[in-house]
Motif scaffolding. Sequence first.
Motif, PDB file in Angstrom:
ATOM      1  N   VAL A   1      14.266 -13.553   4.887  1.00  0.00           N
ATOM      2  CA  VAL A   1      12.963 -12.617   4.467  1.00  0.00           C
ATOM      3  C   VAL A   1      12.509 -13.296   3.196  1.00  0.00           C
ATOM      4  CG1 VAL A   1      11.830 -10.485   4.193  1.00  0.00           C
ATOM      5  CG2 VAL A   1      13.737 -10.747   6.069  1.00  0.00           C
ATOM      6  N   ASP A   2      11.360 -13.588   3.133  1.00  0.00           N
ATOM      7  CA  ASP A   2      10.794 -13.853   1.768  1.00  0.00           C
ATOM      8  C   ASP A   2       9.178 -13.452   1.784  1.00  0.00           C
ATOM      9  OD1 ASP A   2      10.353 -15.267  -0.651  1.00  0.00           O
ATOM     10  OD2 ASP A   2      10.154 -17.349   0.276  1.00  0.00           O
TER      11      ASP A   2
ATOM     12  N   VAL B   1      17.920  -8.308   8.642  1.00  0.00           N
ATOM     13  CA  VAL B   1      16.777  -7.395   9.448  1.00  0.00           C
ATOM     14  C   VAL B   1      16.506  -8.080  10.832  1.00  0.00           C
ATOM     15  CG1 VAL B   1      15.046  -8.532   8.129  1.00  0.00           C
ATOM     16  CG2 VAL B   1      14.528  -6.298   9.367  1.00  0.00           C
ATOM     17  N   GLY B   2      16.623  -7.211  11.818  1.00  0.00           N
ATOM     18  CA  GLY B   2      16.095  -7.850  13.033  1.00  0.00           C
ATOM     19  C   GLY B   2      14.821  -8.027  13.409  1.00  0.00           C
ATOM     20  N   GLU B   3      14.575  -8.556  14.572  1.00  0.00           N
ATOM     21  CA  GLU B   3      13.091  -8.726  15.022  1.00  0.00           C
ATOM     22  C   GLU B   3      12.282  -7.595  14.993  1.00  0.00           C
ATOM     23  OE1 GLU B   3      13.237 -11.041  18.612  1.00  0.00           O
ATOM     24  OE2 GLU B   3      14.004 -12.987  17.406  1.00  0.00           O
ATOM     25  N   LYS B   4      12.682  -6.438  15.208  1.00  0.00           N
ATOM     26  CA  LYS B   4      11.907  -5.266  15.376  1.00  0.00           C
ATOM     27  C   LYS B   4      11.851  -4.742  14.050  1.00  0.00           C
ATOM     28  CE  LYS B   4      13.407  -4.503  20.057  1.00  0.00           C
ATOM     29  NZ  LYS B   4      14.004  -3.692  21.149  1.00  0.00           N
ATOM     30  N   GLY B   5      12.383  -5.065  13.033  1.00  0.00           N
ATOM     31  CA  GLY B   5      12.303  -4.668  11.580  1.00  0.00           C
ATOM     32  C   GLY B   5      13.411  -3.634  11.373  1.00  0.00           C
ATOM     33  N   ASP B   6      14.558  -3.800  11.942  1.00  0.00           N
ATOM     34  CA  ASP B   6      15.602  -2.720  12.164  1.00  0.00           C
ATOM     35  C   ASP B   6      16.489  -3.375  11.095  1.00  0.00           C
ATOM     36  OD1 ASP B   6      15.882  -4.630  14.181  1.00  0.00           O
ATOM     37  OD2 ASP B   6      17.905  -3.964  14.145  1.00  0.00           O
ATOM     38  N   VAL B   7      16.671  -2.776   9.692  1.00  0.00           N
ATOM     39  CA  VAL B   7      17.511  -3.166   8.463  1.00  0.00           C
ATOM     40  C   VAL B   7      18.817  -2.573   8.607  1.00  0.00           C
ATOM     41  CG1 VAL B   7      17.632  -2.983   5.898  1.00  0.00           C
ATOM     42  CG2 VAL B   7      15.378  -3.098   7.260  1.00  0.00           C
ATOM     43  N   ALA B   8      19.927  -3.317   8.390  1.00  0.00           N
ATOM     44  CA  ALA B   8      21.183  -3.191   8.408  1.00  0.00           C
ATOM     45  C   ALA B   8      21.775  -3.419   6.995  1.00  0.00           C
ATOM     46  CB  ALA B   8      21.929  -3.889   9.746  1.00  0.00           C
ATOM     47  N   LEU B   9      22.736  -2.548   6.539  1.00  0.00           N
ATOM     48  CA  LEU B   9      23.528  -2.965   5.094  1.00  0.00           C
ATOM     49  C   LEU B   9      24.983  -2.995   5.563  1.00  0.00           C
ATOM     50  CD1 LEU B   9      21.973   0.193   3.042  1.00  0.00           C
ATOM     51  CD2 LEU B   9      21.058  -2.338   3.107  1.00  0.00           C
ATOM     52  N   PHE B  10      25.379  -3.930   4.735  1.00  0.00           N
ATOM     53  CA  PHE B  10      26.860  -4.401   4.886  1.00  0.00           C
ATOM     54  C   PHE B  10      27.589  -4.035   3.515  1.00  0.00           C
ATOM     55  CE2 PHE B  10      24.634  -6.515   8.341  1.00  0.00           C
ATOM     56  CZ  PHE B  10      25.548  -6.365   9.273  1.00  0.00           C
TER      57      PHE B  10
ATOM     58  N   ARG C   1      27.255  -5.912  16.729  1.00  0.00           N
ATOM     59  CA  ARG C   1      26.251  -5.885  17.530  1.00  0.00           C
ATOM     60  C   ARG C   1      25.836  -4.769  18.186  1.00  0.00           C
ATOM     61  NH1 ARG C   1      27.871  -9.852  20.675  1.00  0.00           N
ATOM     62  NH2 ARG C   1      27.751 -11.279  19.044  1.00  0.00           N
ATOM     63  N   ALA C   2      26.838  -3.920  18.695  1.00  0.00           N
ATOM     64  CA  ALA C   2      26.498  -3.123  19.379  1.00  0.00           C
ATOM     65  C   ALA C   2      25.974  -1.758  18.652  1.00  0.00           C
ATOM     66  CB  ALA C   2      27.938  -2.516  20.321  1.00  0.00           C
ATOM     67  N   ALA C   3      26.751  -1.610  17.459  1.00  0.00           N
ATOM     68  CA  ALA C   3      26.270  -0.838  16.422  1.00  0.00           C
ATOM     69  C   ALA C   3      24.636  -1.130  16.015  1.00  0.00           C
ATOM     70  CB  ALA C   3      27.171  -0.897  15.199  1.00  0.00           C
ATOM     71  N   LEU C   4      24.436  -2.235  15.758  1.00  0.00           N
ATOM     72  CA  LEU C   4      22.841  -2.685  15.349  1.00  0.00           C
ATOM     73  C   LEU C   4      21.862  -2.350  16.339  1.00  0.00           C
ATOM     74  CD1 LEU C   4      23.785  -6.037  13.382  1.00  0.00           C
ATOM     75  CD2 LEU C   4      23.556  -3.821  12.337  1.00  0.00           C
ATOM     76  N   GLU C   5      22.462  -2.609  17.700  1.00  0.00           N
ATOM     77  CA  GLU C   5      21.395  -2.348  18.964  1.00  0.00           C
ATOM     78  C   GLU C   5      21.414  -1.047  19.201  1.00  0.00           C
ATOM     79  OE1 GLU C   5      22.864  -5.094  21.759  1.00  0.00           O
ATOM     80  OE2 GLU C   5      22.145  -6.887  20.639  1.00  0.00           O
ATOM     81  N   GLY C   6      22.156   0.051  18.478  1.00  0.00           N
ATOM     82  CA  GLY C   6      21.859   1.283  18.762  1.00  0.00           C
ATOM     83  C   GLY C   6      22.755   1.667  20.270  1.00  0.00           C
ATOM     84  N   LYS C   7      23.685   0.809  20.394  1.00  0.00           N
ATOM     85  CA  LYS C   7      24.534   1.294  21.731  1.00  0.00           C
ATOM     86  C   LYS C   7      25.676   2.183  21.705  1.00  0.00           C
ATOM     87  CE  LYS C   7      23.147  -3.382  24.148  1.00  0.00           C
ATOM     88  NZ  LYS C   7      23.839  -4.433  24.606  1.00  0.00           N
TER      89      LYS C   7
END
Length: 528
Positions: free
Chosen positions: A331-332, A222-231, A449-455
């Motif tokens: 994250v804990d 999860v990023g600083e803005k709370g954006d969660v990613a699954l791999f 990184r581009a995918a996670l940042e919405g680019k």
Amino acid sequence: MNSVNTMNELNDLLNGQNVHVQLSVPQLVEKATLRGEAVLTSTGAVKVETGKYTGRSPKDKYVVVEDISKDKIDWGSVNQPISSEIFSSLYKKVVNYLKTKEELFVFNGFAGADKESRLSLQVINEYAWHNLFAHQLFIRPTQEELATHEAQFTIVYAPTFKADPAIDGTGSETFIIVSMEERIILIGGTEYAGEMKKSIFSIMNYLLPEQGILPMHCSANVGEKGDVALFFGLSGTGKTTLSADADRKLIGDDEHGWSDNGVFNIEGGCYAKAINLTRENEPQIFDAIRFGSVLENVVLDPETRMPDYENISLTENTRAAYPLQAIDNIVDPSVAGHPKTIIFLTADAFGVLPPISKLTKEQAMYHFLSGFTSKLAGTERGITSPQATFSTCFGSPFLPLPATVYAEMLGNKIDEHDAQVFLVNTGWTGGEYGVGSRMKLSYTRAMVRAALEGKLDNVETDRGSVFGLAIPKEVPGVPADVLNPRDAWSDSAAYDKKAQELANQFRENFNKFGSVSEDIISKGGPII
């Protein structure tokens, strides 16, 4: 609920004078070394060897045929049926065998960081180091939680008890038997601790869908803005490497659930591959291997006891088990919101799939069901050229229910939360293995990184010729000439031929799914 006889036998075992309940990490380390099960390494971790079994034994895994579950289980080579009579007989033998042991070790804890859906579990071990493994891999209770803990599932693990197939009805001396009705996992004849971890994951794959929760074999951050990613990705695709990001916090590295509240980790620890481990390449994993961690089948220098992670004389499947708290950037507790980005990782040794492509919901469900990657020449005896490998939902060995149950849940989650799904090929470009080259990790990182940042959400795309995938025309930090795999090949006709071969293998594999909707096949699969 457990039957009266099973509960009485279990209580009788647990009430023995030889039982140690909820020992601390130092106590378990001490027990394991004093009993000769393990040796202390230069890092403070304990090193163990698992004997002839250095990996899971899928052919020795069974599910008991019971009224409560027999109409739900997807019976076959993954979920092999075994009778309740065989289970009951073997269970009694194992319990009586464990009663004769000088010491037994019990861990009480949980699977699932979401307290609304977590599973209370109990692990009974013949070995102290197995109990240490359970302590590190599952979720440890607080003192308050321990006071009211009541196990919903119990692992009974006797590695030195070997079944007699002629008498006990098993296929070999080894057995991993799950009884949904008795809520028992019975393990014997193998010292490989991963059987505990994956058995509980299989149980969660059975229980969670009944609660509307999608269980997933994936890592999550999860990023600083709370954006969660699954791999999602099979071995060798880069799942651990790409999900470990200094700018994002790790939720977990292997098993998760996706509920109405968001994503949660099923485990309390990590079970990382240790082969060729270096601080430079995997600093988080390298530094997590300290006191309380377990190193499986890693060779040590006999004098310094420093781990030699390049030495594979015992097995290539060397492992390190440690708690999540051994990693700083986590994250804990291990819970977060709904995923914004889902990434399917594949290492395509045929050089056909694009390095990154955007998937529609139907394509996401198709590739989720396919779970494709490649086996390379030389990785197994008899493999002389790349071979397509398909593992349903990126976790075929751990799915008790029909695969379409999980795929349909994923499709609904994608719709409900508008998640963007990408297929990322960390494999070959410019030709197949032996001709082309492996995609540069720096390029893959830039694409992820581009995918996670919405680019990449609204970029212009090309449509892949065979698989119909939407290929971004531009990705920041990545040369445009590597984005379309056909353009990267010097011989376009040779690419088309190889692409058609791979598409045919996808179709052949997909024939095993008899009840998949026509939309997934027509809109999600190869178009030529």
